[in-house]
Design a protein around this motif. Structure first.
Motif, mmCIF file in Angstrom:
data_model
loop_
_atom_site.group_PDB
_atom_site.id
_atom_site.type_symbol
_atom_site.label_atom_id
_atom_site.label_comp_id
_atom_site.label_asym_id
_atom_site.label_seq_id
_atom_site.Cartn_x
_atom_site.Cartn_y
_atom_site.Cartn_z
ATOM 1 N N ILE A 1 0.849 -1.198 0.000
ATOM 2 C CA ILE A 1 0.000 0.000 0.000
ATOM 3 C C ILE A 1 0.887 1.251 0.000
ATOM 4 O O ILE A 1 0.609 2.216 -0.720
ATOM 5 N N GLU A 2 1.976 1.208 0.757
ATOM 6 C CA GLU A 2 2.913 2.348 0.813
ATOM 7 C C GLU A 2 3.517 2.630 -0.562
ATOM 8 O O GLU A 2 3.833 3.767 -0.873
ATOM 9 N N GLU A 3 3.684 1.579 -1.368
ATOM 10 C CA GLU A 3 4.233 1.784 -2.719
ATOM 11 C C GLU A 3 3.168 2.292 -3.684
ATOM 12 O O GLU A 3 3.501 2.872 -4.725
ATOM 13 N N ILE A 4 1.902 2.079 -3.359
ATOM 14 C CA ILE A 4 0.828 2.541 -4.254
ATOM 15 C C ILE A 4 0.487 4.009 -3.977
ATOM 16 O O ILE A 4 0.050 4.729 -4.882
ATOM 17 N N VAL B 1 -14.776 1.040 -7.528
ATOM 18 C CA VAL B 1 -14.168 1.536 -6.296
ATOM 19 C C VAL B 1 -14.743 2.929 -6.064
ATOM 20 O O VAL B 1 -14.654 3.795 -6.947
ATOM 21 N N LEU B 2 -15.361 3.131 -4.885
ATOM 22 C CA LEU B 2 -16.075 4.393 -4.627
ATOM 23 C C LEU B 2 -15.737 4.955 -3.251
ATOM 24 O O LEU B 2 -15.593 4.197 -2.288
ATOM 25 N N ALA C 1 -4.629 7.321 0.987
ATOM 26 C CA ALA C 1 -4.132 6.034 1.505
ATOM 27 C C ALA C 1 -5.245 4.979 1.440
ATOM 28 O O ALA C 1 -4.992 3.812 1.149
ATOM 29 N N GLY C 2 -6.482 5.418 1.703
ATOM 30 C CA GLY C 2 -7.626 4.512 1.618
ATOM 31 C C GLY C 2 -7.840 4.020 0.191
ATOM 32 O O GLY C 2 -8.174 2.851 -0.038
ATOM 33 N N LEU C 3 -7.628 4.907 -0.766
ATOM 34 C CA LEU C 3 -7.748 4.518 -2.174
ATOM 35 C C LEU C 3 -6.638 3.530 -2.539
ATOM 36 O O LEU C 3 -6.881 2.532 -3.227
ATOM 37 N N VAL D 1 -7.276 -0.201 -4.029
ATOM 38 C CA VAL D 1 -6.685 -0.629 -5.302
ATOM 39 C C VAL D 1 -5.837 -1.882 -5.076
ATOM 40 O O VAL D 1 -5.881 -2.840 -5.855
ATOM 41 N N SER D 2 -5.060 -1.880 -3.990
ATOM 42 C CA SER D 2 -4.232 -3.046 -3.661
ATOM 43 C C SER D 2 -5.110 -4.269 -3.412
ATOM 44 O O SER D 2 -4.885 -5.345 -3.965
#
Ligand code: H2U
Ligand code: ZN
Length: 346
Positions: free
Chosen positions: A122-125, A235-236, A253-255, A259-260
């Motif tokens: 997630i940190e990389e996204i 995704v909403l 971060a939630g997005l 996505v992850s």
């Protein structure tokens, strides 16, 4: 409601005004479709022959910088350019053309040649989300850009030409068809009800729960009631957000988490690097507030029953309406039941 689990019916897509035919009783019909070999996962961190890897030459002879996170460049074969011819319309309105200006960019997700969204932390996204926001703001501020479409084609089956994980951004003066339809439908709903269509929709889905695949404090991943592709998802955000520029740091971060999560579930479904076209729909950048709009992403994956058997949009779909066998509820259940650790990491 229950008859719809076993009997043919059609469902309405309030975002586009179109119908999808659902035939759940066909789930057990014999199948002798084509079986292709699944593409092997890319395992090298840097490929000297890749046009998108850091430090490498692109097709136009330019050299990529030694980038560390994301890298955005103007598409060397852009479908839209800043200059456009003038409009044309014949007397009968049968032949109408409009000059269309725009900018097309390519966005490398990271220097790693082998790192798809499903394999990133997630940190990389998060830097990718930040880059999406930056591009939306920068392109949207251009006076001749009324629409910014951020998307990704993944997998050869979706026409992806470069194995290096990347997305694209096509921005244009006019809204393309899908965004234009969604604008019209959301505006009509907003004028009638005083609330954004997709804000109401997410509230309803969260209360029902049967099509929810994943959620965090800020975002929801669900199979829409009117899904067309077998494992289509949306995704909403959980609050009213017209465009990416309105996302707080916590929401970004939630997005990234959403996505992850859906990417891992997709890869785990048939234990393959799951192909799809995905993209973000958001407020047109024509300078108006567009309060009717709600930011969202669509994932359109073609795989139907294995790593190689995909759904074809032919025959009735091409000439009539899209059709599916698996119900949205069953698809959501299957995605929800999957582990959220990537199969290659288990
Ligand atoms: P896909 O996302 O469908 O794989 O497309 C990759 C894009 O990257 C494609 O539009 C561009 C192609 O024009 N590209 C460049 O601009 N330069 C290159 O050196 C390779 C590919
Ligand atoms: Zn590469």
């Amino acid at each position: 409601m229950n008859a719809f689990a076993d009997h043919p019916h059609r469902r309405f897509n309030p975002l586009t005004g179109e119908w999808v035919l659902v035939s759940p009783h066909r789930g057990k019909r014999p199948w002798q479709g084509q079986v292709e070999k699944a593409a092997a996962p890319h395992s090298v961190r840097h490929d000297p022959k890749c046009n998108l890897c850091a430090g490498n030459l692109r097709m136009n002879g330019e050299r990529n910088p030694d980038y560390k996170y994301t890298f955005v460049f103007d598409n060397d074969f852009a479908a839209l350019t800043p200059d456009a011819p003038s409009d044309y319309r014949d007397d009968d309105g049968l032949m109408i053309a409009e000059g269309e200006s725009g900018r097309c960019r390519v966005m490398c997700y990271s220097p790693r040649h082998d790192l798809t969204l499903a394999r990133m932390s997630i940190e990389e996204i998060v830097p990718i989300v930040d880059c999406w926001v930056e591009q939306y703001v920068e392109l949207g501020a251009m006076p001749d850009i009324g629409s910014v479409l951020i998307f990704e084609n993944r997998g050869e089956v979706m026409g992806c030409s470069q194995p290096h994980p990347h997305g694209q951004i096509w921005s244009s003066r006019h809204m393309p068809n899908e965004t234009a339809k969604e604008t019209e439908r959301q505006l009509a709903y907003f004028q009638a009800k005083g609330r954004p269509l997709l804000v109401d929709y997410v509230e309803k889905e969260l209360a029902l729960g049967e099509r929810i695949v994943h959620q965090n404090d800020h975002f929801v991943v669900l199979v829409p009631y009117w899904a067309v592709w077998p494992f289509e998802t949306m995704v909403l955000p959980k609050r009213h957000v017209t465009g990416m520029d309105q996302l707080t740091a916590a929401e970004r971060a939630g997005l990234a988490d959403a996505v992850s999560n859906i990417n891992i579930r997709y890869d785990n479904l048939f234990e393959t690097s799951f192909p799809y076209s995905m993209g973000f729909h958001q407020r047109p950048t024509d300078g108006t507030a567009h309060e009717e709009w709600q930011l969202h992403a669509h994932f359109y994956p073609p795989l139907l029953r294995s790593a190689t058997v995909k759904k074809f949009m032919v025959g009735f779909e091409m000439l009539g309406s899209p059709q599916r066998d698996l119900t949205a509820e069953t698809a959501a259940q299957r995605l929800r039941d999957l582990p959220t650790v990537h199969y290659l990491d288990r």
